[in-house]
Write a protein that holds these residues in place. Structure first.
Motif: not given
Length: 823
Positions: A449-456
RNA sequence: GCCGGGAUGGCGGAACUUGGUAGACGCAAGGGACUUAAAAUCCCUCGUCCGUUCUCGGACAUGCCGGUUCAAUUCCGGCUCCCGGCACCA
């Protein structure tokens, strides 16, 4: 309006903006949440779009003027294929294309003067929005509501992506500009386990008292609950082959069984037998066919014998097993018991492959002959050839056989749903990346969760779909480190269905700037549920199911206090032109920009609302504009000569209206009737008749002669307020001009009708003879039944009809009519 | 095929929740006023047919055929056509 309406509207819009008239109150006392379905930003808006927003705007303004704290937000469903296709065709980045469109559309909406609180605008393609799609994906995953499976899925060869069941319309791609024939592919994809909520989605419909009945029925059919029995058939070698049936009463009539070609067992059933080759060829052929070719009741059913037999558990008969294309792998157990005598599909198949037909239910007073039957007998009757159950009505038989099966351990009651799990992964670029990592060593690992967002990733050179995700070809994106073992791994290359974005946006509006959570539950709960939701009926079995599903999951997570998102739903009809629905992508329609330049915002709003009741379609013509345009000009002209009063009427007037001059009193009553009618109609979103009432009242005003009358001046003021929700610019303009206040008319309250002066002192009573209208009499209200009868009988016209006839009965409906029955 | 919804003047639509004056409001059309003229505006007519002749009177009319009722656009039964949803769901 006259020549300078555009300047007036601009000025009024600036006034609203500067005064922040439509700013949402963060601490609502008496809340009202008005929501219009947020649109895909397609650039130029047409009149069809304006219908949706105009209805919502009118609701919002009415509620504000009725003392509510209104939440009336707006946003953009900004991910999706058209942006990507534009990128492919025009070489412009999807993000830039989307943002250009948003700014064009937004300008139109502002010119239209819709009362949005633009501070709570939500744009779904922004990381601060889509990160929460990823968050919910992970939360759903934790709850076991997300899974990945390999299966035959719907593939759109044109869009080069898989589609959810809800996005296939009659075997074709749902996107109106695509419409390609859908193919089947066997792929591993991500699903939301919406079927876990099938029963709750069905039960919840009962609570939705203020949803249109057709929408509820469509959803009920879509969920498709059916009760029946799972019967434990076995192959001769002991392999269990359970089947689902709603007709256990026909169990003794089974003469073959059929397996779906895409069911797992179909691949192995004939292995190592002389039938192996034929079966393999048949399956390959069957699966090559598109949905359109394979389905449809007109298509001839086909199948192949597998060489295997099953045993009927109730009579130990040996039953041949076929593979047949009319059996669906995704419903029930993927295999059926077939009873040609009493099921039309089985009958057709049996005829084609010379399979015996066995009658187990006879119609009352008639014995069917299997050799001469021309179709299956599917109605009720008496059971025969069914051992101990012979002689029962088949309706009783259903229960009796079910109990027998349960008793002997041969089956169990079960419920099946037609609803399928929601396939949410898409092989396209312009969407929310799926926050999952594929690791050789650890398997599939969720992104922490802490790595969100996975950026487009934005640096993309080639958007052309190649049958797999665009993101798979971007090494900087796809290559990552496994969060568990920290060795190199790969991101999931797919993006989410955009219907995920629209499944919870209404909650984001309650707390649009939150960067810690998707929304603060407290804030959401002070606005939820949505009090009035407005949108097109085309979302009945898509978005309108998905957003209910999300709400129920979020309810289970403790994030919202209601498990239904929306109390009142109004679906409106499409706007057509020459019989064809207006559409941005097809460049067919009347464009809002042009229209506003020519006629202005108030005319646009009024024309769309007056043309038809909201649920009906409109076929747009310029003629719809003429009437309302004249109406507004007449209003404006009236106030050029007259000065309205916004002062409340002195209480003496209310108390003494009975002693007013006759025409003044008439006007006073007409005023109160109009106020009541407009407010009542508005409550039910019947704006066409509300506007008609305003037009009638305008006629009363222009024909009224005593221009100094207090009642007249007050009526002028009341008319402006009643008009305000429909023609907000003109009403505000007149208000600011005459009220000598600097506040907005939308900070005022609607006038209230004086219910003591709602009807005239005399009423017209029609006199019918034998139910036919023959005359009318004018009587005082409160006149007794006897008096009225006397008056009726004394009427000259009536006398003529009664001459020489005997009266058998006189029916009097108080204040309605009188009907004389004669011999 | 199954499940919904609908059919009212030349047109968009009222009235239908609770059976009770069918056609509100608007458009179009026709006539008139104002104007040099046009536009705009205002006034009148406007379901069909027949009679009367300037004031009305009558018959028929809410997709079709029946029924219930003093009375049906409204309720019931049977059709026709249109629109929408689902599409072999066992």
């Amino acid at each position: 309006m006259s020549d300078n309406f555009q300047e007036i509207e601009k000025k009024i819009q600036r006034f609203w903006e500067e005064r922040k008239v439509f700013k949402t109150n963060p601490n609502p006392q008496k809340k009202y949440y008005v929501l219009v379905m947020f649109p895909y930003p397609s650039g130029d808006l047409h009149i069809g779009h304006s219908r949706n927003y105009t209805i919502g705007d009118t609701v919002a303004r009415f509620k504000k003027m009725s003392g509510y704290d209104v939440l009336h937000p707006f946003g953009w469903d900004a991910f999706g294929l058209p942006a990507e296709n534009a990128a492919i065709i025009h070489g412009i980045h999807p993000e830039q294309w989307t943002k250009n469109n948003i700014s064009i559309s937004k300008k139109h909406l502002m010119d239209l003067g819709i009362s949005y609180d633009w501070d709570s605008e939500v744009v779904s393609c922004e990381p601060d929005y889509y990160r929460w799609n990823q968050y919910f994906f992970l939360k759903f995953y934790e709850r076991g509501l997300v899974y990945r499976k390999q299966s035959w899925v719907n593939w759109c060869p044109n869009c080069q992506t898989v589609l959810a069941n809800e996005q296939v319309k009659e075997g074709h791609c749902w996107r109106s500009t695509c419409n390609a024939v859908i193919e089947k592919r066997k792929l591993s994809q991500w699903y939301f386990r919406i079927t876990d909520y099938a029963q709750r989605l069905l039960d919840g419909l009962k609570k939705l008292k203020n949803w249109p009945e057709p929408v509820k029925i469509m959803q009920e059919n879509w969920i498709g609950r059916s009760e029946g029995v799972e019967v434990n058939f076995k192959l001769e070698d002991g392999t269990p082959v359970p089947i689902f049936t709603t007709r256990p009463d026909t169990l003794f009539g089974v003469t073959f069984m059929a397996l779906a070609p895409d069911a797992p067992l179909a691949e192995t059933i004939a292995l190592g037998t002389e039938y192996e080759h034929k079966v393999k060829v048949y399956i390959a052929e069957a699966l090559k066919k598109s949905e359109v070719e394979r389905t449809g009741t007109l298509t001839e059913k086909t199948g192949v014998f597998t060489g295997k037999y099953a045993i009927n558990p109730v009579n130990n008969e040996r039953i041949p097993v076929y593979i047949a294309d009319f059996v669906l792998a995704s419903y029930g157990t993927g295999m059926i018991m077939a009873v040609p005598g009493h099921d039309q599909r089985d009958f057709e198949f049996a005829k084609k492959y010379n399979i015996p037909i066995k009658v187990v239910i006879n119609p009352p007073n008639f014995n069917l002959d299997p050799n001469t039957m021309e179709k299956a007998y599917v109605d009720e009757g008496i059971m025969v050839n069914s051992g101990q159950f012979d002689g029962l009505s088949n309706i009783d038989g259903i229960n009796k056989i079910t109990e027998y099966l349960i008793d002997k351990g041969l089956g169990k009651r079960t419920v099946n749903y037609r609803l399928k799990d929601w396939l949410i992964s898409r092989q396209r670029y312009w969407g929310t990346p799926i926050p999952m990592i594929h690791c050789e060593h650890c398997g599939i690992v969720p992104v922490p969760e802490k790595d969100l967002p996975v950026l487009l990733p934005k640096e993309v050179t080639d958007y052309l779909p190649k049958g797999k995700s665009v993101l798979a070809g971007i090494p900087e994106f796809i290559n990552t480190i496994c969060p568990q073992c920290h060795r190199s791994a790969q991101r999931d290359p797919d993006t989410m269905d955009t219907f995920v974005d629209s499944s919870w946006y209404f909650l984001r509006y309650t707390d649009p700037k939150n960067d810690k959570m998707p929304f603060d539950p407290q804030k959401a709960n002070q606005w939820m549920p949505i009090d009035e939701y407005i949108g097109g009926i085309e979302h009945a079995t898509g978005h309108l199911i998905y957003f209910r599903f999300f709400t129920k999951v979020l309810y289970d997570m403790g994030l919202v206090a209601y498990d239904e998102p929306c109390d009142v739903l109004h679906t409106h009809g499409m706007v057509k032109m020459n019989g064809i629905t207006m559409s941005s992508s097809k460049k067919h329609g009347v464009w809002l920009g042009d229209f506003l330049k020519k006629h202005g915002a108030d005319v646009c709003k009024l024309a769309v609302l007056f043309a038809a009741p909201p649920e009906k379609e409109i076929d747009w013509t310029e003629d719809l504009v003429t009437g309302v345009s004249r109406f507004l000009s007449r209003i404006k002209a009236l106030y050029e000569h007259e000065t309205p009063s916004f002062e409340p009427l002195p209480s003496s007037i209310k108390e003494q209206h009975k002693s007013m001059a006759a025409d003044e009193r008439r006007l006073y009553i007409r005023l109160n009737q109009t106020i009541k009618k407009v407010i009542d109609d508005a409550e039910h979103i019947q704006y066409n008749t509300a506007i008609a009432a305003l037009m009638e009242f305008l006629n009363d005003l222009t024909s009224f002669s005593d221009k100094n009358s207090i009642v007249y001046k007050y009526s002028l003021g009341a008319l402006i307020k009643l008009l305000a929700p429909f023609a907000p610019h003109l009403a505000e303009y007149l208000w600011l001009k005459f009220s000598q206040k600097t506040s907005s008319i939308f900070e005022e309250r609607l006038p209230e009708p004086d219910l003591t002066a709602i009807s005239f002192d005399t009423i017209t009573i029609p006199i019918q003879i034998q139910g036919k209208l023959r005359s009318k009499i004018e009587v005082n209200i409160g006149c007794s039944e006897n008096e009225i009868k006397q008056l009726a009988l004394a009427d000259n016209k009536v006398k003529k009809y009664l001459e020489g006839r005997e009266i058998t009965k006189i029916i009097y409906v108080p204040n309605k009519l009188i009907n004389i029955v004669i011999k």
